[in-house]
Design a protein around this motif. Structure first.
Motif, PDB file in Angstrom:
ATOM      1  N   ARG A  22     -21.747 -56.329  27.840  1.00  0.00           N
ATOM      2  CA  ARG A  22     -22.413 -55.764  26.658  1.00  0.00           C
ATOM      3  C   ARG A  22     -21.750 -56.197  25.356  1.00  0.00           C
ATOM      4  O   ARG A  22     -22.041 -55.651  24.296  1.00  0.00           O
ATOM      5  CB  ARG A  22     -22.413 -54.240  26.743  1.00  0.00           C
ATOM      6  CG  ARG A  22     -23.216 -53.744  27.932  1.00  0.00           C
ATOM      7  CD  ARG A  22     -23.082 -52.257  28.111  1.00  0.00           C
ATOM      8  NE  ARG A  22     -23.724 -51.853  29.353  1.00  0.00           N
ATOM      9  CZ  ARG A  22     -23.533 -50.680  29.946  1.00  0.00           C
ATOM     10  NH1 ARG A  22     -22.726 -49.796  29.401  1.00  0.00           N
ATOM     11  NH2 ARG A  22     -24.136 -50.392  31.067  1.00  0.00           N
ATOM     12  N   HIS A  80     -18.507 -55.936  24.359  1.00  0.00           N
ATOM     13  CA  HIS A  80     -17.452 -55.144  23.737  1.00  0.00           C
ATOM     14  C   HIS A  80     -16.173 -55.936  23.515  1.00  0.00           C
ATOM     15  O   HIS A  80     -15.405 -55.603  22.624  1.00  0.00           O
ATOM     16  CB  HIS A  80     -17.144 -53.912  24.588  1.00  0.00           C
ATOM     17  CG  HIS A  80     -18.233 -52.887  24.537  1.00  0.00           C
ATOM     18  ND1 HIS A  80     -18.882 -52.420  25.640  1.00  0.00           N
ATOM     19  CD2 HIS A  80     -18.788 -52.280  23.478  1.00  0.00           C
ATOM     20  CE1 HIS A  80     -19.809 -51.543  25.261  1.00  0.00           C
ATOM     21  NE2 HIS A  80     -19.779 -51.447  23.959  1.00  0.00           N
ATOM     22  N   CYS A  91     -16.813 -58.147  28.764  1.00  0.00           N
ATOM     23  CA  CYS A  91     -17.821 -57.097  28.906  1.00  0.00           C
ATOM     24  C   CYS A  91     -19.205 -57.711  28.751  1.00  0.00           C
ATOM     25  O   CYS A  91     -19.448 -58.431  27.791  1.00  0.00           O
ATOM     26  CB  CYS A  91     -17.603 -56.019  27.849  1.00  0.00           C
ATOM     27  SG  CYS A  91     -18.971 -54.830  27.819  1.00  0.00           S
ATOM     28  N   ARG A 111     -14.120 -50.013  27.362  1.00  0.00           N
ATOM     29  CA  ARG A 111     -14.954 -49.256  26.419  1.00  0.00           C
ATOM     30  C   ARG A 111     -16.115 -48.549  27.113  1.00  0.00           C
ATOM     31  O   ARG A 111     -16.345 -47.370  26.901  1.00  0.00           O
ATOM     32  CB  ARG A 111     -15.534 -50.192  25.354  1.00  0.00           C
ATOM     33  CG  ARG A 111     -14.510 -50.679  24.353  1.00  0.00           C
ATOM     34  CD  ARG A 111     -14.864 -50.255  22.925  1.00  0.00           C
ATOM     35  NE  ARG A 111     -13.842 -50.719  21.999  1.00  0.00           N
ATOM     36  CZ  ARG A 111     -12.877 -49.940  21.521  1.00  0.00           C
ATOM     37  NH1 ARG A 111     -12.792 -48.677  21.856  1.00  0.00           N
ATOM     38  NH2 ARG A 111     -11.978 -50.437  20.696  1.00  0.00           N
ATOM     39  N   CYS A 112     -16.891 -49.298  27.908  1.00  0.00           N
ATOM     40  CA  CYS A 112     -18.128 -48.722  28.441  1.00  0.00           C
ATOM     41  C   CYS A 112     -18.121 -48.614  29.956  1.00  0.00           C
ATOM     42  O   CYS A 112     -19.074 -48.105  30.530  1.00  0.00           O
ATOM     43  CB  CYS A 112     -19.330 -49.535  27.979  1.00  0.00           C
ATOM     44  SG  CYS A 112     -19.392 -51.180  28.718  1.00  0.00           S
ATOM     45  N   CYS A 167     -15.026 -52.665  31.964  1.00  0.00           N
ATOM     46  CA  CYS A 167     -14.780 -52.695  30.530  1.00  0.00           C
ATOM     47  C   CYS A 167     -14.094 -51.398  30.119  1.00  0.00           C
ATOM     48  O   CYS A 167     -14.558 -50.315  30.458  1.00  0.00           O
ATOM     49  CB  CYS A 167     -16.109 -52.849  29.792  1.00  0.00           C
ATOM     50  SG  CYS A 167     -15.976 -52.595  28.007  1.00  0.00           S
TER      51      CYS A 167
HETATM   52 ZN   LIG Z   1     -18.247 -52.726  27.449  1.00  0.00          ZN
END
Ligand SMILES: [Zn+2]
Ligand SMILES: [Zn+2]
Length: 142
Positions: free
Chosen positions: A95, A97, A93, A71-72, A69
């Protein structure tokens, strides 16, 4: 954020108030959570956006390299989306995102949802330019 494929920085393109992140080398396009729906809203077809995401199927965990991902950095999982000719495998993602579309995949998914020439598809294509075109072979200049 970095391209999950080549790890170079993604470039932000703004379509009205929706900011999308794209790989400068054309590997693909990242939609933050909700941006796909916002894009359909902008194009005047909010229902299509939520309907589309409802049809994504989560695939069981698989072996092999996974993308991360932007982002994370979590390893993304695969989701199967309806495409115009065959199923398209997207990266999501875990999570929440967002979603990564490889080059050409966005077009596949959008054309399964909308008819070619549909006003919504035309609008979205205008927003996204070449990132929403079918995958093309390299052609010589001219
Ligand atoms: Zn993420
Ligand atoms: Zn890239």
């Amino acid at each position: 954020m970095l391209c999950p494929q080549c790890r170079q920085s993604l470039v932000i393109v703004e379509c009205d108030h929706v900011e999308l992140d794209v790989c400068f080398d054309g590997h693909g396009i990242w939609f933050d959570a909700d941006e796909l729906r916002q894009l359909f809203e902008l194009a005047g077809a909010a229902g299509n956006g939520s309907g589309l995401e409802a049809r994504f199927a989560h695939l069981p965990a698989h072996a092999g390299p996974k993308r991360r991902c932007p982002r994370c950095r979590a390893r993304m999982r695969h989701v199967e989306a309806p495409g115009s000719s065959e199923q398209v495998i997207l990266d999501e993602c875990p999570r929440g995102h967002g979603l990564w579309f490889d080059d050409g995949e966005l077009h596949e998914v959008l054309s399964s949802e909308l008819d070619e020439g549909d006003e919504v598809l035309v609008t979205i294509k205008r927003y996204l330019g070449s990132f929403c075109e079918p995958r093309k072979e390299e052609t010589p200049d001219g």
